[in-house]
Design an enzyme around this catalytic site. Structure first.
Site, PDB file in Angstrom:
ATOM      1  N   SER A   1       0.783  -1.411   0.093  1.00  0.00           N
ATOM      2  CA  SER A   1      -0.048   0.069   0.024  1.00  0.00           C
ATOM      3  C   SER A   1       0.715   1.400  -0.065  1.00  0.00           C
ATOM      4  CB  SER A   1      -0.826  -0.117   1.175  1.00  0.00           C
ATOM      5  OG  SER A   1      -0.318  -0.120   2.567  1.00  0.00           O
TER       6      SER A   1
ATOM      7  N   HIS B   1      -0.650   5.759   6.844  1.00  0.00           N
ATOM      8  CA  HIS B   1      -0.381   5.724   5.445  1.00  0.00           C
ATOM      9  C   HIS B   1       0.069   7.210   4.957  1.00  0.00           C
ATOM     10  CE1 HIS B   1      -1.870   1.763   5.401  1.00  0.00           C
ATOM     11  NE2 HIS B   1      -1.153   1.293   4.238  1.00  0.00           N
TER      12      HIS B   1
END
Length: 267
Positions: A43, A249
């Site tokens: 990711s 993230h």
């Protein structure tokens, strides 16, 4: 030497130097354009957290703001294959991402290993449980990184070398998550320090295996310094209860300012 001849001589030298520099820049641009680029990984490479997801990528959540897409847009490679996928582990890369690699591939980027080490479970434990539970879970992850992850990385790196023997391979690492020593809501300083230490431990293991295969390790910790969670200018999402998958993230600035420069300096 008469003045007129001197002027002509100097002008000729400068013109030749300028032509050489221009030719060198043109050659470098042409070389970059001729590169076939394949972006692999998890990711952090697909761009989860950056938004602007490509609809056809589905649950892989590949973003037009992710560093591979930004690099391709800026350099116009001869071909660009973006197979990085949210949640990918080393076995997932082997099973589903290597198809575009071939003898003509000139550049490969990859980030992988965090999910193998239990990244999501580590962060869940540290957010919801005590300091001691957080540290215990981190120690379990570190043990995995020491004993099992190196072989998993070797399998991926060997497969890349076999399929794309001429490629320059850039292995991107992971940032530290927290700026320490600041007043910040959320996790305790003990947890933050332990999580940062776990990131360093993981990066060290990845860097060693990358070097053993002749790959370049792209360390993003320097570019993220000053932009950690609790810094006041974070390039990382903290816990996002509205979109939990984006938690921890990189944001779009984290991709463009944290990851892209590292790929640029190592491509």
């Amino acid at each position: 030497m008469r003045r007129s001849r001197l002027v002509v001589f100097v002008s000729s030298v400068l013109l030749a130097a300028g032509s050489a520099l221009t030719g060198s820049a043109a050659a470098q641009a042409a070389e970059t354009a001729a590169v076939s680029y394949v972006a692999l990984g998890d990711s952090y490479s697909s761009g989860v957290g950056a938004g602007s997801y490509i609809s056809s990528s589905g649950d892989c959540k590949r973003s037009t703001r992710a560093y591979p897409y930004l690099w391709a847009a800026a350099n116009s490679p001869s071909s660009f294959s973006f197979t990085a996928c949210s949640g990918a582990r080393t076995d997932d890369v082997l099973a589903g991402q290597l198809g575009p690699l071939n003898s003509s591939t000139g550049l490969v980027s990859i980030s992988v290993g965090g999910n193998d080490a239990g990244f999501a479970d580590v962060m869940t434990t540290c957010v919801l449980q005590s300091d001691s539970a957080c540290i215990d879970r981190i120690n379990t992850a570190k043990a995995y990184v020491d004993t099992t992850l190196p072989g998993k990385l070797d399998n991926v790196y060997n497969a890349i070398s076999t399929r794309a023997p001429s490629a320059r391979v850039v292995v991107l690492g992971y940032p530290r998550f927290y700026k320490l020593g600041t007043s910040c809501l959320g996790l305790s300083e003990t947890k933050r320090a332990a999580i940062n230490g776990a990131s360093d431990h993981l990066n060290s293991a990845i860097a060693r295996r990358a070097a053993a295969h002749g790959f370049v390790f792209g360390d993003v910790r320097p570019t993220f310094t000053g932009h950690e969670i609790c810094s006041g200018s974070s390039w990382l999402h903290s816990v996002n209860w509205f979109n939990i998958g984006e938690s921890y993230h990189p944001t779009a600035p984290g991709q463009s300012g944290g990851y892209l420069p590292v790929l640029n300096s190592n491509d």
